[in-house]
Write a protein that holds these residues in place. Structure first.
Motif, PDB file in Angstrom:
ATOM      1  N   LEU A   1      55.477  45.191  44.493  1.00  0.00           N
ATOM      2  CA  LEU A   1      55.398  44.333  43.316  1.00  0.00           C
ATOM      3  C   LEU A   1      53.850  44.129  43.004  1.00  0.00           C
ATOM      4  N   ALA A   2      52.848  43.853  43.905  1.00  0.00           N
ATOM      5  CA  ALA A   2      51.543  43.701  43.650  1.00  0.00           C
ATOM      6  C   ALA A   2      51.062  44.992  42.902  1.00  0.00           C
ATOM      7  N   ALA A   3      51.269  46.098  43.556  1.00  0.00           N
ATOM      8  CA  ALA A   3      50.760  47.336  42.756  1.00  0.00           C
ATOM      9  C   ALA A   3      51.284  47.750  41.489  1.00  0.00           C
TER      10      ALA A   3
ATOM     11  N   ILE B   1      52.303  45.249  39.260  1.00  0.00           N
ATOM     12  CA  ILE B   1      51.754  44.199  38.320  1.00  0.00           C
ATOM     13  C   ILE B   1      50.377  44.465  38.069  1.00  0.00           C
ATOM     14  N   LEU B   2      49.475  44.956  39.121  1.00  0.00           N
ATOM     15  CA  LEU B   2      48.160  45.451  38.861  1.00  0.00           C
ATOM     16  C   LEU B   2      47.979  46.723  37.991  1.00  0.00           C
ATOM     17  N   THR B   3      48.789  47.704  38.643  1.00  0.00           N
ATOM     18  CA  THR B   3      48.446  48.929  37.949  1.00  0.00           C
ATOM     19  C   THR B   3      48.989  48.913  36.288  1.00  0.00           C
TER      20      THR B   3
ATOM     21  N   ILE C   1      52.329  37.850  42.452  1.00  0.00           N
ATOM     22  CA  ILE C   1      52.203  38.761  43.559  1.00  0.00           C
ATOM     23  C   ILE C   1      51.951  37.924  44.698  1.00  0.00           C
TER      24      ILE C   1
ATOM     25  N   VAL D   1      41.437  44.151  38.703  1.00  0.00           N
ATOM     26  CA  VAL D   1      42.476  44.810  39.323  1.00  0.00           C
ATOM     27  C   VAL D   1      42.099  45.368  40.924  1.00  0.00           C
TER      28      VAL D   1
ATOM     29  N   TYR E   1      43.053  45.100  44.570  1.00  0.00           N
ATOM     30  CA  TYR E   1      43.603  46.069  45.452  1.00  0.00           C
ATOM     31  C   TYR E   1      42.791  46.248  46.752  1.00  0.00           C
TER      32      TYR E   1
ATOM     33  N   ILE F   1      43.941  43.327  48.886  1.00  0.00           N
ATOM     34  CA  ILE F   1      45.047  43.831  49.748  1.00  0.00           C
ATOM     35  C   ILE F   1      44.758  44.695  50.799  1.00  0.00           C
TER      36      ILE F   1
END
Lengths: 337, 337
Positions: free
Chosen positions: A115-117, A119-121, B97, B153, B157, B160
């Motif tokens: 999910l994080a990847a 949304i962030l990407t 997230i 962003v 990353y 994380i």
């Protein structure tokens, strides 16, 4: 001697492929510049999402629309890339919203990287696309681009509102697709015109072309959802229906259907499991009530309108940008993927 | 007669409140313009997220930074609003997230309106903020703004990547906070300078102020995570620790700790439940090894650097923008929420 005003499909295909390669090169170069000293996972997720066999139709529209206005500048490839960035950002976020496990036959980003990847990407591509549009095509273009983006969000909201509602009207359907699909496609044509310093008349023509092309594109997508071949489309058949989306073939069919059919349809449509189980039966109702033909006729009409909008561009011989844009419109209506 | 170069806190508070009201008015007007014929749920989610008692520090920085360069134009309120839009977009997506249920004491958007609304409303604010920045402050400003956004962003990353790693270095910590918090705050100051047609020297000074302020702001946040009062901060104590984030007090403490303490800490830190259960014990380790004092000293040093960076602005009397920016820096280091 008669003039063949449409490019032959093989030449268009070759041009599209060459253009896609140039745009992909521009994307690679741009990522190399933008990703200095950034987390390696960001590059991995961007490459996963950007280089997986997309059709690159929006970039092609940018290139052809700027060429038809006389601009062949190399920076058009990076401008075109910005549209692919935004398109892919939208797909990534859509897949999160829909919980989609696959995209173009490979795992969706949310599935492969979480999910994080996802949304962030999506956010990264969003910001980068706007930076490029402003830089390459200026503020007027940025306004158009951001307006298309906020419009896509609004289109999603409207779609969610109508999802599962068997009484969705044709007007509501067109409101959604104008925002969700038409806006970005029209903005690709418009911004290319702005970038090319085209006249207001030329830009208006490009917007009309893009708007109509976008409508036809979406209707064909809706038809392929029922009639396509999963091997070609890469999408499961009936997915829109299962998700409760009332698309044009269905809306048109219900307008023709008798009371018994409408009652039956509403029962079958009332929950996702039933929709999945009764795909064939619902397809039959659409077929019997001319929903597919009627939707296709509207798509064809839009394509005709798109092509007619370009009539002010007078250099219409074979292999001109005019012929390519016409050929692209004819491809959109005939595509099986 | 001695000159008091710092504004008195009550005057700053009043100015901040008045500015917040003007910026909120600008946001309301902007939404009214942007949300014509859009889905009503979009307005509801935007209002839920934008008008819930945010501190409006980024907008205040924009207003003061443009005023210190001599620009008092009214459009600065809408420019300031754009920074709040982007900030809120980031918070909304962060809450998705992190699966956060609350934000500022009320349900987070993902909690109250679901995943689709949270992703889409964040995207809408993202696009709208960039449109406003380009329109009001031009392309150079847009570059800075988008760079700050892609940087955030990247910072996420990196965060994380380091989460759950007890060996996170001080350098890694500062890389994350420079991108996650410092970038947007510095860009607010920089873009205000660009908007005000400030000299390169002035803009450089504003960037140095913002960068240092951002670092201090984040370190204070990190301290409040351990030492704050939930009633003031609206955040649960020890949340960063439970999430596995290695913040400066902890990193500094471990640098001083003996082998037994380090071994104990690594055991306690190895999973979220243990981290939650052993908050007091971990706090003791930090306290004993001077982690809180050491982190606070660094924040204070950053605040000093921030204030010193503004020395080239010569109008430093009470109630000038200089005095307000200085007062804001002193507020950041002393805040309890």
């Amino acid at each position: 001697m008669t003039v063949n005003k449409t490019v032959d499909p093989e030449s268009l295909k070759l041009f599209a492929k060459q253009t896609a390669t140039l745009v992909e090169n521009a994307m690679h170069q741009d990522l190399d510049q933008a990703l200095i000293a950034t987390d390696p996972l960001l590059r991995e997720t961007l490459e996963h999402s950007l280089f997986n066999g997309g059709k690159r139709i929006r970039p092609l529209l940018v290139i052809l629309s700027s060429r038809i206005c006389g601009k062949t500048d190399n920076s058009s490839h990076l401008l075109a890339a910005a549209f692919e960035y935004l398109h892919v950002a939208t797909l990534i976020h859509d897949d999160v919203i829909d919980g989609a496990k696959e995209r173009r036959g490979v795992p969706s980003l949310v599935q492969s990287h979480g999910l994080a990847a996802a949304i962030l990407t999506g956010d990264w591509l969003h910001a980068r696309s706007m930076q490029l549009i402003g830089k390459i095509a200026g503020n007027r273009a940025l306004e158009v681009f951001c307006h298309a983006t906020t419009g896509m969000v609004d289109g999603e909201y409207l779609q969610i509102r109508h999802t599962g509602n068997p009484n969705t009207s044709e007007q509501q359907y067109f409101s959604v697709i104008a925002r969700k699909t038409g806006g970005l496609i029209a903005s690709a044509c418009e911004i290319a015109g702005i970038f090319a310093n085209a006249s207001d008349e030329q830009i208006k023509a490009l917007v009309a072309y893009g708007t109509n092309l976008g409508i036809a594109f979406q209707i064909v997508d809706d038809l392929l959802d029922y009639l396509g071949d999963q091997k070609s489309t890469g999408k499961k058949i009936g997915q829109d229906l299962v998700e409760g989306k009332m698309t044009l073939p269905l809306i048109r069919a219900l307008a023709n259907a008798n009371t018994d059919e409408i009652t039956l349809f509403k029962t079958l449509f009332s929950n996702p499991d039933q929709r999945a189980e009764n795909l064939s039966l619902i397809k039959e109702i659409i077929l019997k009530n001319d929903g597919f033909n009627s939707a296709r006729a509207t798509a064809e009409e839009s394509i005709e309108n798109a092509i007619n909008a370009l009539s002010l561009f007078t250099d219409q011989n074979e292999n001109t940008s005019y012929a390519m844009l016409k050929g692209l419109a004819l491809y959109v209506i005939s595509r099986d993927k």
